[in-house]
Design an enzyme around this catalytic site. Sequence first.
Site, mmCIF file in Angstrom:
data_model
loop_
_atom_site.group_PDB
_atom_site.id
_atom_site.type_symbol
_atom_site.label_atom_id
_atom_site.label_comp_id
_atom_site.label_asym_id
_atom_site.label_seq_id
_atom_site.Cartn_x
_atom_site.Cartn_y
_atom_site.Cartn_z
ATOM 1 C CB CYS A 1 1.279 -10.665 3.173
ATOM 2 S SG CYS A 1 3.041 -10.318 2.975
ATOM 3 C CD GLN B 1 4.504 -3.874 3.496
ATOM 4 O OE1 GLN B 1 4.941 -4.659 2.649
ATOM 5 N NE2 GLN B 1 3.248 -3.500 3.521
ATOM 6 N N GLY C 1 -5.888 -1.541 -4.430
ATOM 7 C CA GLY C 1 -5.718 -1.458 -2.986
ATOM 8 C C GLY C 1 -5.037 -0.157 -2.613
ATOM 9 C CB SER D 1 1.053 -1.059 4.625
ATOM 10 O OG SER D 1 0.681 -2.417 4.825
#
Length: 419
Positions: free
Chosen positions: A50, A116, A187, A190
């Site tokens: 992102c 993450q 959503g 992940s």
Amino acid sequence: MNVLVVSVSHRTAPMHILSALAMDAAESAKLLDAVTQSEFIAEALVLSTCNRTEVYVASTRFHGGLEVIVTELAAMAGLAESDLSDHCSVFYEEAAVQHGFMVAGGLDSAVAGEHQILGQVRKALTVAQGEGTIGTTLNALFQQALRVGKRVQTETSIGSAGRSLVSAAADVLGLDDLTGRSVTVVGAGSMAAVAAHTAADRGADVTVVNRTFAKAERLAEIVGGSARPMDVLPSVLASTDVLMSCTGALGVHLMPEDIAATPVREIIDLGLPPDVSVDVEQLPGVRLMNLDRLVSEHADPATEAQVESANQLVRQEVSDFVALRRAAAVTPTVVALRSLGNNVLELEHQRLRQRLPGLEDAQYEEIRQSMRRVIEKLLHQPTVNVKKAAASSTDYDYARALRDLFALDQALVDAVREP
């Protein structure tokens, strides 16, 4: 083979550029195929998250590899090469290794130490392995990067803090306690999973909404929430206090009219491109935290001491890894030198047989072994020393020195390098 990295991240580019460069696994595979068609690039890996898109390659030529990467990245994103170049950071060799380790450790993230990224690096490696664009150079780099990232998480205070973009955004909005509040997570990827876990851990009643209902059900079950299909999102929002949207490319785009008649007052939008229009903040009492604002407007909560402890770990790992690479680079020449010694030994054995045909086999073998020991003793210390010297210095080409001193054929060295 040299490591080259071209990076476009939240540190170098605005969100509309990052949005244009965002890639899923299929698009990453297409880019991998495109760049590895070049004569300058032998291996490649694409990391797209992102807040960054990066291309790592093992290249034979710096400028040739760089030009190929920028050209193909621009074509994939529909950008002019000149516009993209302005937002690229380029790392080469040791700097590339350090950057890769920093990324895997979450130290180049918008929220330092975020966890993450490690999973995203692992996924990028898996995609490249599946496409067959990973060889010994990048595989060694990323296997070690994953270990470094794990060490940062488990051995440093910045890693143990368990940060994520979601938790940082929630903290900025003052959502540290969500007990009794309803949170809708849009959503099921992940990032959405991190959002759902964060909301559940802070006491919220979580509802997961996703186009693929089965994925929503799986995530909801894990966090103890409920699942709803995407087509009923408007009715779900009618009983939602906090919205966390993390779909990106799924085409969700919520406008003020979608929020106006709902109780939603806090919105976390981590989609890339954004899922929620910034115009929603025109509504009374509605607050929005998206990637652009999180990156540009809010300081990272990590302390200097936390960052330095993690940086120190990474620096040592980089030093060790680079030393091993330097030693490995001279190894084919060392092997070729030993091979030359063995060839000389065999030729002399043949001459001895011809000149002294009366020797018994046992006598011949004893002489042969004595000669082998002499060669091994003569070559042992120089080859040990040259590996040590190569590992500790970049100022001198020790492999070339060996080739010149012993008149080693480059073809023999190259043959040793063959897998």
